[in-house]
Design a protein around this motif. Sequence first.
Motif, PDB file in Angstrom:
ATOM      1  N   ILE A  44       0.918  -1.198  -0.018  1.00 33.04           N
ATOM      2  CA  ILE A  44      -0.119  -0.172  -0.050  1.00 33.04           C
ATOM      3  C   ILE A  44       1.034   1.275  -0.052  1.00 33.04           C
ATOM      4  CG2 ILE A  44      -1.807   1.265   1.224  1.00 33.04           C
ATOM      5  CD1 ILE A  44      -2.648  -1.409   2.671  1.00 33.04           C
ATOM      6  N   THR A  45       0.779   2.145  -0.933  1.00 29.00           N
ATOM      7  CA  THR A  45       1.633   3.474  -1.131  1.00 29.00           C
ATOM      8  C   THR A  45       0.788   4.450  -0.801  1.00 29.00           C
ATOM      9  OG1 THR A  45       1.162   3.582  -3.692  1.00 29.00           O
ATOM     10  CG2 THR A  45       3.319   2.038  -2.746  1.00 29.00           C
ATOM     11  N   ARG A  46       1.614   5.465  -0.005  1.00 35.34           N
ATOM     12  CA  ARG A  46       0.685   6.651   0.203  1.00 35.34           C
ATOM     13  C   ARG A  46       1.934   7.818   0.160  1.00 35.34           C
ATOM     14  NH1 ARG A  46      -2.920   4.349  -1.162  1.00 35.34           N
ATOM     15  NH2 ARG A  46      -5.118   4.235  -0.666  1.00 35.34           N
ATOM     16  N   LYS A  52       0.512   5.804   7.604  1.00 34.58           N
ATOM     17  CA  LYS A  52       0.999   4.428   7.344  1.00 34.58           C
ATOM     18  C   LYS A  52       1.579   3.666   8.620  1.00 34.58           C
ATOM     19  CE  LYS A  52       3.818   5.587   4.020  1.00 34.58           C
ATOM     20  NZ  LYS A  52       3.628   7.180   4.007  1.00 34.58           N
ATOM     21  N   MET A  56       0.183   0.377  10.468  1.00 33.98           N
ATOM     22  CA  MET A  56       0.859  -0.861  10.616  1.00 33.98           C
ATOM     23  C   MET A  56       0.924  -1.167  11.897  1.00 33.98           C
ATOM     24  SD  MET A  56       1.367  -1.868   7.569  1.00 33.98           S
ATOM     25  CE  MET A  56       3.275  -2.556   7.116  1.00 33.98           C
ATOM     26  N   ASP A 179       7.051  -1.606   7.216  1.00 31.62           N
ATOM     27  CA  ASP A 179       6.728  -0.320   6.991  1.00 31.62           C
ATOM     28  C   ASP A 179       7.796   0.259   6.363  1.00 31.62           C
ATOM     29  OD1 ASP A 179       4.975   2.003   7.360  1.00 31.62           O
ATOM     30  OD2 ASP A 179       5.930   2.558   8.991  1.00 31.62           O
ATOM     31  N   GLU A 180       7.328   1.456   5.467  1.00 30.13           N
ATOM     32  CA  GLU A 180       8.711   2.458   4.635  1.00 30.13           C
ATOM     33  C   GLU A 180       9.530   1.462   4.214  1.00 30.13           C
ATOM     34  OE1 GLU A 180       7.383   5.218   4.230  1.00 30.13           O
ATOM     35  OE2 GLU A 180       6.661   6.150   6.042  1.00 30.13           O
ATOM     36  N   THR A 221       4.280  -1.219   3.333  1.00 29.98           N
ATOM     37  CA  THR A 221       3.798   0.363   3.051  1.00 29.98           C
ATOM     38  C   THR A 221       5.057   0.915   2.521  1.00 29.98           C
ATOM     39  OG1 THR A 221       4.164   1.170   5.203  1.00 29.98           O
ATOM     40  CG2 THR A 221       1.933   0.290   4.794  1.00 29.98           C
ATOM     41  N   CYS A 240      -0.570  -4.659  -5.373  1.00 32.44           N
ATOM     42  CA  CYS A 240      -0.133  -2.999  -5.230  1.00 32.44           C
ATOM     43  C   CYS A 240      -1.523  -2.241  -5.061  1.00 32.44           C
ATOM     44  CB  CYS A 240       1.000  -2.745  -6.088  1.00 32.44           C
ATOM     45  SG  CYS A 240       0.982  -0.897  -5.384  1.00 32.44           S
ATOM     46  N   ASP A 242      -2.103   1.580  -4.889  1.00 30.78           N
ATOM     47  CA  ASP A 242      -1.520   2.659  -4.860  1.00 30.78           C
ATOM     48  C   ASP A 242      -2.614   4.002  -4.794  1.00 30.78           C
ATOM     49  OD1 ASP A 242      -2.582   3.349  -7.408  1.00 30.78           O
ATOM     50  OD2 ASP A 242      -1.057   2.354  -8.316  1.00 30.78           O
ATOM     51  N   PHE A 252      -6.315   5.805   4.476  1.00 30.79           N
ATOM     52  CA  PHE A 252      -5.359   6.757   5.029  1.00 30.79           C
ATOM     53  C   PHE A 252      -5.723   8.071   4.767  1.00 30.79           C
ATOM     54  CE2 PHE A 252      -3.776   2.282   3.846  1.00 30.79           C
ATOM     55  CZ  PHE A 252      -2.730   2.140   4.937  1.00 30.79           C
TER      56      PHE A 252
END
Length: 558
Positions: A44-46, A52, A56, A179-180, A221, A240, A242, A252
């Motif tokens: 999941i991209t934000r 994020k 998590m 995460d990240e 994420t 994915c 996005d 989010f």
Amino acid sequence: MSLLKIHIGGEFFSDIRKNNCCYIDKTDIISEFLNNFPPVATLITRPRRFGKTLTMSMLQEFFDIQKQSYELFEGLNIYKNKELCSSWMNKYPTIFVSFKNIEGKNIDEAIVSLNQLAVQLCSDFLYVLESDKVAINDKIYIDRVLKYNSQPTELCYVLQVISRALEAHWDKQVIILIDEYDVPINCAEQNGYYNEMVGLMRNMLGSALKGNRSLKFSILTGCLRIAKESIFTGLNNFKCYDISNKIFADKFGFTDSEVKYLLKEAGLEDREEIVKEWYNGYCFGENTKIFCPWDVLQYIYDVQINNNAIPQEYWANTSGNDIVCKLINDADRDYRDKIELLMSGGTIEENIAYDMTYDSVYENKDNIWSMLYLTGYLTKAAKQPENDNVSLVIPNKEVLNIFIKIVSKWLRNVIKRYDLKTFVKKIWCGDSIYMQKFIAGMLYNTISYFDNNEKYYHGFITGLIQSTGLITKSNYEFGLGRPDVVIEDGAENRAIIIEVKCAKNFEDIEELAHKALIQIDDRKYASGLDPHISHIIKYGIAFWKKECVVKICKEERL
């Protein structure tokens, strides 16, 4: 005004809930995720600061078999789903790891950070070393990591080994939350060791997510989806989501109704329009309008302390905004035209590359616009084209201010490259023809911002003159008003008064320049000058986009 308890910078779900702090319920993401058979890996991209890490952390509290989290979730949406909670809450060994601190100026420094992360991970699960169910080789590996004796190539297997040990101990497959994930790769690209870091991350994520029979599923994420062939090679069961995907679109960031609730709870309903203007405007999924949560909470927190607090660029200050700086500093004519259009409230239409590699961002124009979209500097416009392109717009006033500040800094550097000595000589001579050509030429060759009209042009003229070293007074009281720019040279007993106007139509520009001169006299600006000033040059300057007309009038006083 009621006080809304806000945990500024709080990224851990348990801390927020235990301290009874404000929490916007996003637990529906759990049922939304589990109701469809989860893939092995979900990304999941934000953009940054859109919640994020908090999400998590919430997922870890929900799934982790070592925790007892019913009290934390009591009263939240997911708690109402008794069947799902009974099957999933605190039922699975869970690994939660964040890569946001994996950085370094070179690959050696990054490996040190990775080593520290691996030690922390192993420390979180020390109990497996006492388990008679865990293989001796896995115990030896974990012990070696804890003693900082592992080699860089061995670090890549830390997630795989820990998940295998946890499955052996609990007799249950493991959930991995990362995460990240893309922070180390972004840092590596900026510091020149991209390929080495991609190799390390490919091996680490590959060993954890591909063919790991101890893995039940994983969620990752990040800010950007990195091309599958670069990092997730061979990972077939991979999905994915996005910012363009309608799945999780409202999970989010804050929706309009959530912001209204927060403002009502804080007694700040009268600030709704301000919050919208500054922090709303992001479009996720097909048409889900989202506020930046970091901004909203920071603003409410500040206003609760000081009712006169004004909106700040909270999100902007969490990053160096390098991508916008790069865009503007390297802008050619086509780029400049598009930046101007965006800054004036317009839209541009671009082809978006949703998966790319960090090292390919600047290879073509599509990629840099894609990067700006995926990282939150641009968002989808309300009206979209019927083709495969995406119509993009600057989301709100905060992000617009980022562009304005970076353009202003760039413009100051551009001005320094001009022949300012001649400009100073001509402005004191009252050479209107030269001034008109010089200013119009500079406008044509720079990025202009027209949304604030006279305010922009006033700032442009003031900045130009200040760059010459001349001392200016801007909007000071003189006579019966406030002229836009005044320059006094007491040594030569001379002064310049400038009034700036902005025309709505090109046909009005000539007349408006004359009106600017008339205003200087009507409001008696010259009467506010030092009485020793004997020679005065008055400038009426009118603008329309990148066109300008300069009119002058000279006055000699006894």
